[in-house]
Write a protein that holds these residues in place. Structure first.
Motif, PDB file in Angstrom:
ATOM      1  N   ASP A  76       0.829  -1.213   0.000  1.00  0.00           N
ATOM      2  CA  ASP A  76       0.000   0.000   0.000  1.00  0.00           C
ATOM      3  C   ASP A  76       0.859   1.257   0.000  1.00  0.00           C
ATOM      4  OD1 ASP A  76      -2.761  -1.064   2.173  1.00  0.00           O
ATOM      5  OD2 ASP A  76      -2.353  -1.387   0.051  1.00  0.00           O
ATOM      6  N   PHE A  77       2.101   1.140   0.458  1.00  0.00           N
ATOM      7  CA  PHE A  77       2.961   2.315   0.599  1.00  0.00           C
ATOM      8  C   PHE A  77       4.122   2.264  -0.382  1.00  0.00           C
ATOM      9  CE2 PHE A  77       0.120   2.615   3.884  1.00  0.00           C
ATOM     10  CZ  PHE A  77       0.302   1.699   4.894  1.00  0.00           C
ATOM     11  N   ASN A  78       3.894   1.657  -1.534  1.00  0.00           N
ATOM     12  CA  ASN A  78       4.912   1.624  -2.594  1.00  0.00           C
ATOM     13  C   ASN A  78       6.163   0.844  -2.239  1.00  0.00           C
ATOM     14  OD1 ASN A  78       3.427   3.261  -4.374  1.00  0.00           O
ATOM     15  ND2 ASN A  78       4.119   5.097  -3.322  1.00  0.00           N
ATOM     16  N   SER A 134      -7.895  -2.221  -3.526  1.00  0.00           N
ATOM     17  CA  SER A 134      -6.474  -1.984  -3.808  1.00  0.00           C
ATOM     18  C   SER A 134      -5.918  -2.935  -4.855  1.00  0.00           C
ATOM     19  CB  SER A 134      -5.648  -2.105  -2.515  1.00  0.00           C
ATOM     20  OG  SER A 134      -6.105  -1.177  -1.566  1.00  0.00           O
ATOM     21  N   GLU A 160     -10.515   1.917  -4.016  1.00  0.00           N
ATOM     22  CA  GLU A 160      -9.117   2.338  -4.123  1.00  0.00           C
ATOM     23  C   GLU A 160      -8.294   1.492  -5.086  1.00  0.00           C
ATOM     24  OE1 GLU A 160      -7.266   4.000  -0.990  1.00  0.00           O
ATOM     25  OE2 GLU A 160      -9.038   4.300   0.248  1.00  0.00           O
ATOM     26  N   ASN A 161      -8.875   1.134  -6.233  1.00  0.00           N
ATOM     27  CA  ASN A 161      -8.123   0.373  -7.219  1.00  0.00           C
ATOM     28  C   ASN A 161      -7.476   1.287  -8.234  1.00  0.00           C
ATOM     29  OD1 ASN A 161      -9.181  -2.407  -6.451  1.00  0.00           O
ATOM     30  ND2 ASN A 161     -11.087  -1.305  -6.858  1.00  0.00           N
ATOM     31  N   GLU A 162      -6.450   0.754  -8.910  1.00  0.00           N
ATOM     32  CA  GLU A 162      -5.849   1.464 -10.032  1.00  0.00           C
ATOM     33  C   GLU A 162      -6.497   0.910 -11.292  1.00  0.00           C
ATOM     34  OE1 GLU A 162      -3.415   3.797  -7.843  1.00  0.00           O
ATOM     35  OE2 GLU A 162      -3.314   3.795 -10.023  1.00  0.00           O
ATOM     36  N   CYS A 188     -13.206   5.284  -7.392  1.00  0.00           N
ATOM     37  CA  CYS A 188     -11.789   5.343  -7.751  1.00  0.00           C
ATOM     38  C   CYS A 188     -11.551   5.531  -9.240  1.00  0.00           C
ATOM     39  CB  CYS A 188     -11.068   4.087  -7.261  1.00  0.00           C
ATOM     40  SG  CYS A 188     -11.746   2.582  -7.927  1.00  0.00           S
ATOM     41  N   GLU A 190     -11.115   7.484 -12.581  1.00  0.00           N
ATOM     42  CA  GLU A 190     -10.665   8.852 -12.779  1.00  0.00           C
ATOM     43  C   GLU A 190     -11.341   9.553 -13.935  1.00  0.00           C
ATOM     44  OE1 GLU A 190      -8.719  10.637 -10.891  1.00  0.00           O
ATOM     45  OE2 GLU A 190      -8.351   9.026  -9.477  1.00  0.00           O
ATOM     46  N   GLU A 270     -13.716  16.388  -4.704  1.00  0.00           N
ATOM     47  CA  GLU A 270     -13.278  17.733  -5.070  1.00  0.00           C
ATOM     48  C   GLU A 270     -14.292  18.655  -4.454  1.00  0.00           C
ATOM     49  OE1 GLU A 270     -11.049  16.853  -9.282  1.00  0.00           O
ATOM     50  OE2 GLU A 270     -12.958  17.917  -9.296  1.00  0.00           O
ATOM     51  N   TYR A 293     -10.770  12.464   2.059  1.00  0.00           N
ATOM     52  CA  TYR A 293     -10.288  13.023   0.797  1.00  0.00           C
ATOM     53  C   TYR A 293     -10.710  14.465   0.599  1.00  0.00           C
ATOM     54  CZ  TYR A 293      -8.846   8.355  -0.312  1.00  0.00           C
ATOM     55  OH  TYR A 293      -8.229   7.144  -0.280  1.00  0.00           O
ATOM     56  N   ALA A 295      -9.847  17.371   1.131  1.00  0.00           N
ATOM     57  CA  ALA A 295      -8.679  18.112   1.593  1.00  0.00           C
ATOM     58  C   ALA A 295      -8.878  19.622   1.583  1.00  0.00           C
ATOM     59  CB  ALA A 295      -7.467  17.748   0.733  1.00  0.00           C
ATOM     60  N   GLU A 296      -9.843  20.095   0.812  1.00  0.00           N
ATOM     61  CA  GLU A 296      -9.982  21.546   0.719  1.00  0.00           C
ATOM     62  C   GLU A 296     -10.951  22.112   1.728  1.00  0.00           C
ATOM     63  OE1 GLU A 296      -9.962  23.553  -3.015  1.00  0.00           O
ATOM     64  OE2 GLU A 296      -9.635  21.665  -4.057  1.00  0.00           O
ATOM     65  N   PHE A 342      -5.920  11.390   9.251  1.00  0.00           N
ATOM     66  CA  PHE A 342      -4.863  11.330   8.254  1.00  0.00           C
ATOM     67  C   PHE A 342      -4.130  12.665   8.160  1.00  0.00           C
ATOM     68  CE2 PHE A 342      -5.776   7.193   6.574  1.00  0.00           C
ATOM     69  CZ  PHE A 342      -7.140   7.010   6.759  1.00  0.00           C
TER      70      PHE A 342
END
Lengths: 576, 160
Positions: A76-78, A134, A160-162, A188, A190, A270, A293, A295-296, A342
């Motif tokens: 999960d953390f590369n 994931s 949370e998949n790519e 997830c 885009e 967003e 998520y 964040a703003e 987080f």
């Protein structure tokens, strides 16, 4: 029980659903083993390389639900290079060849392909539920196959998949006659979403309970969707632009008011700062809120929202809420069970958004708290000791101090005593992550007191092999141990080889273990797969006959298995 | 391995696996309670802190968006003068460009700090980028520099 016919025993077993319990049942006697085998509905495989699909099918020929996990947690953390493994294809192929009536597939950290999804969609007539967490390797074309072919699909849950978004028409692949959707989560993705197809799908899905949108779904579409699905229980908001026209806002507010079953809110991918107020009318019913998520959104708006959420059980939030915000949570959310905070500033910018004070406030105000994940810039032993006293019921305690090796910021001491207090007080602790400046002492405490601990994450901690040994010797229920950047070496690794038979896996990266040590381990324990992962190497280590004393560069991952060395390892993975 | 009885102020764990920064490790070890080269690796790396890629990307694009809109997102970086163990912290977002940065640094460290090629007389400013590499300050546009800079080091005149 031997005097009852098998059907009766089987009926009794139907009430036993936990995997652990069913595993225990199967060990009682041969007869029970057989009955349990044929009646097991849900199979859970924590490491896809621990067993093969063929052996799975031999043991459990009749299961309906399969859960598979692939890559280790640190992926999960590369920390796990791309291409390492975790391919689900052989599993889908084997299941398709057999006659198992698969209805549910849950995958975590696995590599999935469009071909695999296509095969899955065509092979199981009663397939109902696909949950991918994931995962990676597939595109919206694969989703189109699922939508087109799975007549009885209830759940399509993508967390949370790519996913390669081809901006295709996968949503319009659900047939017009298809009305059984219960869960749809595509947050997830885009790319663009076909809003018309989405609205029509939602409108013809009376059973829809959970809908999580991606960022391409704007405010006015959200209002229409909610108006079509007032029965919704779990909503993930997509995009929430700045002040829309007032008509859209009014429509949204009206739609929200009708959603009296709404219990869980997430998304705001967003999100404009002022958008949360539209949701205030439904807050008093919310049990789960995920704003991690958003964040703003300024802390003050988060606080205004949370003040209305008296029934909240689960809260995931960013540290922009601040200590003051956490105090509001502590005084408002008396039912809180799980909290995750987080970080928003990854570079130690100096603004201390949340500190030990926030953590203490939560522990004092929320008596039902049992799971916490807390990112912060600073911590003290005194605070941790207070938290332990306030909350002896922790099952999961994960603290991440952003700067490695950071001591107690008041006393400059290591945080051994603080974590020691946690493990001593929390007798049911199953999962622990430690951080900050820590010596071998904290591991002595963990080994001594954390008797129920199953998963431990260590980063930048400890002084000598003794630290790791305390844990391996003391924690009898340890299943997953993951360590990075800590000075543990061969002595700890090799002290008790049989310990690894009781564990699912061990991960050690940037530690002091040597190649020679790992080779010795692999020789002593042929039932383990001992993998050396080095993405910069591609097996040159092996060719050059590396010296045994060479430190492992730089990742070691070992796990028990009944099927020996895996055949799908890439060149940069060396299996000893 | 460091002393095993009392805790060592700096875990020796990651020494071998990080890119050694020649002047850093010898200068800063004595007083700093963290391992500068390690923590800077962590600061720049994609694997610390342990958050999922999606959140990491969200935060990155947030900072970009806020900065584009003119919000003042603080960008504190550590600044070390070679030979001086205790560093300073500087908020780069308060400067309009390289010129004001250099002026401020010269004032802060009471010496003349310049960009660009080596000079026997002046202190030259270098920076560590997000890949962990040490570079000369001044080659790239200021905005790009802000995105990639992780820490600053003022070198001794002859070193570069």
């Amino acid at each position: 029980m031997n005097y009852f016919p098998d059907e009766v025993i089987e009926h009794v077993f139907d009430f036993v659903t936990s995997h652990k319990d069913r595993n225990s049942i199967s060990l009682v006697c041969k007869s029970w083993f057989k009955i349990e085998r044929y009646s097991r509905q849900n199979v859970f495989i924590g490491n896809c390389y621990s067993i093969s699909p063929e052996r799975l099918l031999r043991r459990f020929p009749c299961f309906k639900s399969l859960t598979l996990k692939g890559k280790p947690h640190f992926a999960d953390f590369n920390l796990v290079p791309h291409g390492w493994g975790g391919f689900v294809q052989p599993w889908i192929e084997a299941l398709a060849r057999s006659r198992v009536g698969l209805e549910e597939l849950r995958l975590k950290r696995m590599v999935v392909t469009d071909e695999g999804l296509e095969l899955l969609s065509r092979s199981f007539v009663n397939f109902k539920s696909l949950v991918l967490v994931s995962c990676e390797g597939f595109s919206t074309d694969g989703l189109a196959s699922i939508a087109s072919n799975c007549r009885h699909l209830r759940d399509l849950d993508l967390q949370e998949n790519e996913i390669d978004d081809h901006r295709g028409q996968w949503l319009s692949c659900f047939p017009e006659t298809y009305t059984s959707l219960v869960t749809l989560n595509f947050a997830c993705l885009e790319g663009e979403t076909n809003l018309v197809a989405l609205e029509r799908l939602v409108a013809r899905s009376p059973n829809l309970r959970s809908l999580k949108l991606n960022r391409a779904v704007p405010l006015d579409a959200l209002a229409r969707l909610m108006a079509c699905a007032p029965q919704i229980v779990d909503l993930g908001v997509g995009s929430y632009e700045d002040e829309q026209d007032s008509e859209s806002c009014l429509k949204l507010q009206a739609a929200i008011r009708k959603c009296t079953s709404l219990r869980s809110l997430s998304g705001f991918l967003e999100a404009a700062p002022h958008c949360l107020s539209a949701f205030h009318p439904v807050c008093h019913n919310l049990t789960s809120l995920n704003l991690s998520y958003a964040a703003e959104i300024h802390g003050s708006h988060l606080i205004k929202l949370i003040e209305h959420c008296k029934k909240l059980q689960r809260l995931w939030i960013l540290d922009s809420i601040g200590d003051k915000g956490l105090e509001v949570v502590a005084s408002t959310c008396k039912e809180l069970q799980e909290l995750r905070v987080f970080p928003t500033d990854l570079h130690g910018g100096g603004n201390t958004a949340v500190t030990e004070d926030g953590l203490v406030a939560i522990s004092a105000g929320c008596p039902k708290l049992h799971s916490i994940l807390y990112f912060c810039q600073q911590m003290t032993n005194a605070a941790l000791i207070t938290v332990a006293r306030n909350c002896p019921n922790f099952i999961r305690f994960r603290l991440c101090i952003l700067e490695p090796h950071k001591p107690d910021h008041v006393t400059s001491q290591p945080l051994d005593e603080g974590f020691g207090a946690i493990v001593q007080a929390c007798k049911n602790l199953k999962r622990l992550s430690v951080s900050g400046l820590l010596t071998d002492q904290v591991f002595l405490y963990i080994g001594m007191f954390a008797t129920q601990l199953e998963m431990l994450s260590i980063a930048f901690a400890g002084d000598t092999d003794k630290g790791m040994l305390y844990v391996l010797n003391g924690c009898k229920k340890m299943r997953k141990l993951e360590i990075r950047d800590s000075p543990f070496g061969d002595a700890a690794l090799l002290a008790d080889v049989n310990k690894y038979e009781t564990m699912r896996s061990l991960w050690m990266s940037s530690c002091e273990v040597t190649l020679g040590g790992c080779k010795r381990l692999a020789r002593k324990a042929p039932w383990l797969n001992v993998e050396i992962i080095n993405e910069n190497d591609n097996n040159r280590m092996e060719e050059n006959g590396y010296e045994g004393r060479q430190k492992v560069d730089n990742k070691l991952y070992l796990y028990r298995t009944v099927v020996g060395t895996r055949v799908d390892a890439p060149p940069f993975v060396w299996i000893l | 391995m460091e002393n095993s009885n009392s805790y060592s102020p700096y875990s020796s764990s990651s020494v071998d696996s990080t890119k050694p920064s020649p002047s850093e490790s010898s200068v800063n070890l004595s007083l700093s309670l963290t391992f500068p080269s390690t923590s800077s690796q962590r600061e720049t790396s994609q694997d610390w802190p342990p958050i999922k890629p999606r959140l990491r990307d969200t935060l990155k694009s947030l900072r970009l968006r806020l900065r584009q809109r003119g919000y003042n997102t603080a960008l504190f970086v550590k600044v070390y003068m070679e030979g001086v163990p205790i560093g300073r912290k500087l908020d780069l977002s308060t400067f309009s460009g390289y010129k004001s940065l250099l002026e401020n640094l010269s004032h802060m460290f009471d010496t003349s700090v310049i960009c660009g090629t080596r000079d026997r007389k002046h202190h030259v400013l270098t920076y560590q980028d997000k890949d962990g590499d040490w570079m000369m300050v001044g080659d790239i546009p200021w905005d790009m520099f802000l995105e990639t800079v992780r820490r600053l080091k003022i070198t001794r005149p002859e070193r570069c």
